[in-house]
Scaffold this active site. Sequence first.
Site, PDB file in Angstrom:
ATOM      1  CE  LYS A   1     -11.553   8.022  -4.178  1.00 54.20           C
ATOM      2  NZ  LYS A   1     -10.359   7.732  -3.341  1.00 54.20           N
TER       3      LYS A   1
ATOM      4  CD  GLU B   1      -2.661   1.533   0.084  1.00 56.22           C
ATOM      5  OE1 GLU B   1      -2.791   0.664  -0.806  1.00 56.22           O
ATOM      6  OE2 GLU B   1      -3.132   2.674  -0.031  1.00 56.22           O
TER       7      GLU B   1
HETATM    8  C1  AGP Z   1      -5.765   3.613  -4.559  1.00 50.05           C
HETATM    9  O1  AGP Z   1      -5.119   4.795  -4.084  1.00 50.05           O
HETATM   10  C2  AGP Z   1      -6.303   3.787  -5.951  1.00 50.05           C
HETATM   11  N1  AGP Z   1      -7.128   4.921  -6.053  1.00 50.05           N
HETATM   12  C3  AGP Z   1      -6.921   2.499  -6.487  1.00 50.05           C
HETATM   13  O2  AGP Z   1      -5.976   1.463  -6.367  1.00 50.05           O
HETATM   14  C4  AGP Z   1      -8.227   2.035  -5.810  1.00 50.05           C
HETATM   15  O3  AGP Z   1      -7.952   1.550  -4.510  1.00 50.05           O
HETATM   16  C5  AGP Z   1      -8.815   0.899  -6.656  1.00 50.05           C
HETATM   17  O4  AGP Z   1      -9.104   1.413  -7.936  1.00 50.05           O
HETATM   18  C6  AGP Z   1     -10.086   0.290  -6.059  1.00 50.05           C
HETATM   19  O5  AGP Z   1     -11.109   1.255  -6.026  1.00 50.05           O
HETATM   20  P1  AGP Z   1     -12.428   0.920  -5.168  1.00 50.05           P
HETATM   21  O6  AGP Z   1     -11.971   0.767  -3.731  1.00 50.05           O
HETATM   22  O7  AGP Z   1     -13.335   2.092  -5.361  1.00 50.05           O
HETATM   23  O8  AGP Z   1     -13.006  -0.353  -5.710  1.00 50.05           O
END
Ligand code: AGP
Length: 593
Positions: free
Chosen positions: A588, A466
């Site tokens: 996002k 992470e």
């Molecule tokens: C993490 O900082 C990223 N924005 C990305 O890995 C994100 O966690 C991933 O796309 C999953 O998104 P979600 O939790 O909305 O499913």
Amino acid sequence: MCGIMGYNGSKNAIPIVIKGLKSLEYRGYDSAGIAYFFNEKIKIIKEKGRISELEKLLNNDNSNLCIGHTRWATHGKPSKINAHPHMVGRVTLVHNGIIENYKELKDNLEKEGYSFKSETDTEIACSLIDSIYKKNNDILETLEQIQTILKGSYAFLIIFQQDKNIYALRKGSPLVLTQNELGTFVASDIPAILEYSKKFYFLEEGEVAKLSKESITFYSKKNIINKKYNTFNYDLTTAKKNGYSHFMLKEIYEQPKVVKEFLDYYFENFKLIPDISKYKKIQIVACGSAYHSGLVGSYFIEKYGHIEVQSYVASEYRYKEKFIDKDTLVILVSQSGETADTIASLRLAKEYQATTLGIVNVIGSTIARECDEVIYINAGCEIAVATTKAYTLQVLTFSLIAYKLGVIKGNIDNNLKDKIKTDYLKLPQYIDDLLKLDYNNLTNKIYSKKNVFFIGRQLDYYSCLEGSLKLKEISYIHSESYPAGELKHGTISLIEEKTPVVSIVTDEKICEKSISNIKEVKSRGAYVLLVKKSNILVDDSAYDDKIEIPNTFDLVSSILTIIPLQMLAFNVSFKLGLDIDKPRNLAKSVTVE
Ligand code: AGP
């Protein structure tokens, strides 16, 4: 992912839609456009680049109906001609998603005499709608028919010449709607409509919404249906920066508060934490940071519940051999609740009769609605693309699930239960203390590097994953996370003088192994930043800088270790002057595959 906004009402719709698109900028985009009625005609203004570029093209037009779009390019490069809205004949639309059968549709439409200006699947969809509408001149019938023809994902806002309504329909990509005395509003996500009403509707797949100036009418198979509305429990401030330079910084600093609220709520309502002791097999499926929280969760559940757990990246899980049955629990983790691969995995798990549990932030999102059970992490709106508070609460959710499981199965006795609970209750303060540290010295040693490595074992390796993702996604510095014991099997060849290596050491049982791995890289000239628990002793020669976290149980320490790494990533990106909240190429919520 693309942002969509529409308004139909008594006010000038153009500034309302532009404002809505700006509140969706965090979703990531490369062009923007609007369409509106003016002098009985539909006008389109669109431009490559930021919304500010689009605003330069606006004039003083006033219209009561407008749809808008920020495009995250999938088919066709970022350009003005590929930007939405698209107009074909009497049909104008904006689209979020991917039409998978666009080639076949394009061939058929070309035979009908259609030609295409853009490289987009969206223009093909618009032509299809125009083609069907020409034949039946019936909007609802047309919208029913396209749902049987189009394959892939879509959220459409459609306007038709001479018809002063907005039509909305979706498959995969989400749409939320609301209404008040000013008119009707529709958008791809909550922040765009939050200020107009706390009541909102999620459009379900197969439904059509017709937004007039006064009200929204919902249809299913052309029949009017009544829909229950949801109520936001977010306050508006969570969708605003409130004096912080960036949403990400605000959300990092919100962690003590949201963690306290989370713990207070779920310890008050401990029955809401599911008892998963009856399951023989548990699978955790997610993407990105949510996947990393799942890895932490798998460790916790195995350690405290003695149930084997597998964690999978959703985009892999979908295509692998399935070993799922009715005794399987599949846990889907998603901040947005709209990630395409995670949704697809959820639907697959249900086909195999597994029980599905969602760990989700966005109220009423697709994953939240389609799982058999859902735990809301209640992080509030998370706007920055790089997740922080949502990740922390995802891990804390798994922590409480494992804590409850351990107590139920007798692996956590009353004495241990009270000690762990004490750690939980101190967690907000511990996070606050870590946020108060000075990260400038560390930032200066990292920001100019080309490669950074993160190493750890077990839980610490998952936190490294992470931490590495946080750094690379907002600073664009290449970073990799490795199990500390794995370095010797190849990657250590990359370690040279001053190569930064971040090492996390929190597990007393295996700390000696990790420390020897640190010494291996240190002896080859690496710059070592050590993140360790205060009770673990490491001689000073083994590292260059260190950050200590309080001596807590792993159910808590695995949340603490990520805090300094969030701060480091933010400060490095800030020093590099990058667009922290909206990193290049990222969105996002990845609502397309
Ligand atoms: C993490 O900082 C990223 N924005 C990305 O890995 C994100 O966690 C991933 O796309 C999953 O998104 P979600 O939790 O909305 O499913």
